[in-house]
Design an enzyme around this catalytic site. Structure first.
Site, mmCIF file in Angstrom:
data_model
loop_
_atom_site.group_PDB
_atom_site.id
_atom_site.type_symbol
_atom_site.label_atom_id
_atom_site.label_comp_id
_atom_site.label_asym_id
_atom_site.label_seq_id
_atom_site.Cartn_x
_atom_site.Cartn_y
_atom_site.Cartn_z
ATOM 1 N N ALA A 108 0.825 -1.211 0.000
ATOM 2 C CA ALA A 108 0.000 0.000 0.000
ATOM 3 C C ALA A 108 0.855 1.256 0.000
ATOM 4 O O ALA A 108 0.534 2.244 -0.668
ATOM 5 C CB ALA A 108 -0.929 -0.012 1.209
ATOM 6 N N ASP A 109 1.967 1.226 0.747
ATOM 7 C CA ASP A 109 2.824 2.408 0.817
ATOM 8 C C ASP A 109 3.435 2.737 -0.537
ATOM 9 O O ASP A 109 3.558 3.910 -0.915
ATOM 10 C CB ASP A 109 3.920 2.213 1.874
ATOM 11 C CG ASP A 109 4.713 0.919 1.687
ATOM 12 O OD1 ASP A 109 4.240 0.002 0.977
ATOM 13 O OD2 ASP A 109 5.807 0.815 2.271
ATOM 14 N N ASP A 129 12.046 4.986 -0.868
ATOM 15 C CA ASP A 129 11.404 5.188 0.433
ATOM 16 C C ASP A 129 12.221 4.477 1.501
ATOM 17 O O ASP A 129 12.297 3.246 1.533
ATOM 18 C CB ASP A 129 9.976 4.639 0.397
ATOM 19 C CG ASP A 129 9.181 4.992 1.653
ATOM 20 O OD1 ASP A 129 9.791 5.470 2.641
ATOM 21 O OD2 ASP A 129 7.958 4.790 1.659
#
Length: 262
Positions: A108-109, A129
């Site tokens: 999801a991130d 990230d």
């Protein structure tokens, strides 16, 4: 006011958006054992500290890579905010064309980051990230999510040294005075920091070569600023990329529901 919640394996980041702007944000430890009431009281204190209340929030969106925590968070939203949260997952409209072999495997991130990255910075794009795991996502010039790379995060690497080597201490992740360490701590800090910088530069270089593109490189996550200051491949640091992406997804899906008359 829209409440956004990004739950990672180590930390959860919360934010409130008002008229499209991030008004406030908080970071807390991800705790799989907290109940809906414990989360409710914690969020209440955070909001009240900023002069806000549950009643100020008109919508909620949650992204989580920790499935066991979702029941408590959804119950907390319904009990204290009186709102059923929008959850990033199957059924949510992202607008992304995902070219993964199994699109459901994309976290999801990573989806949220891609949505924000494309909207804010265009394409082609590489998003790095720095979380519990460090993820590299590639979006091509047609705005298709093509895939990426997943590596152990910086903190995992540092903790592995501490836990697996009897005489090595736990260290703070910070820039040492020199690359050549003069003591155990500075030598470990140098190895972790510059080893990771080398990893980032090497992976980004290989991704660009394979893609035959020169994508913009965006970094986000807790240690993005530290790494970017030592690297020559990161173009932009956006510490709130994920929160911005959550807000964008909320707006997109809320508008779709409104158009359908739901």
């Amino acid at each position: 006011m829209i409440f956004v919640l990004d739950v990672g394996n180590t930390n959860a980041v919360l934010g409130v958006f008002e008229e499209g702007e991030l008004r406030q944000h908080w970071r807390m430890e991800t705790d799989r054992h907290k109940t809906e009431d414990e989360y409710g009281m914690l969020v209440k204190q955070l909001l009240e500290h900023e002069g806000l209340s549950f009643e100020d929030v008109k919508g909620i969106i949650v992204s989580s890579v920790v499935p066991p925590i979702m029941f408590a968070l959804e119950r907390m939203c319904e009990k204290y905010f009186k709102i059923k949260p929008l959850v990033v997952g199957p059924g949510i409209k992202t607008g992304l064309n995902i070219k993964y072999e199994n699109p459901r495997e994309v976290g999801a991130d990573r989806i949220v980051n891609a949505v924000a990255g494309i909207h804010l910075y265009g394409s082609p794009l590489i998003i790095v990230d720095f979380g519990t795991a460090t993820t590299y996502c590639y979006i091509n010039e047609e705005k298709h999510y093509m895939g990426g790379v997943i590596t152990p995060g910086i903190m995992i690497s540092a903790e592995a040294l501490y836990s697996r080597a009897a005489k090595l201490p736990r260290i703070e992740i910070t820039k040492p005075g020199s690359v050549i360490g003069k003591n155990t701590v500075s030598a470990m800090q140098s190895g972790i920091l510059y080893g990771y910088v080398g990893q980032v530069e090497g992976i980004v270089k290989r991704m660009k070569e394979e893609a035959k593109q020169e994508p913009k490189v965006i970094a986000t996550g807790g240690l993005a600023k530290l790494i970017s200051e030592e690297s020559n491949v990161i173009d932009i640091v956006d510490p709130f990329l994920t929160l911005k992406g959550l807000y964008m997804l909320y707006e997109r899906n809320a508008n779709l529901q409104h158009e359908k008359g739901e």
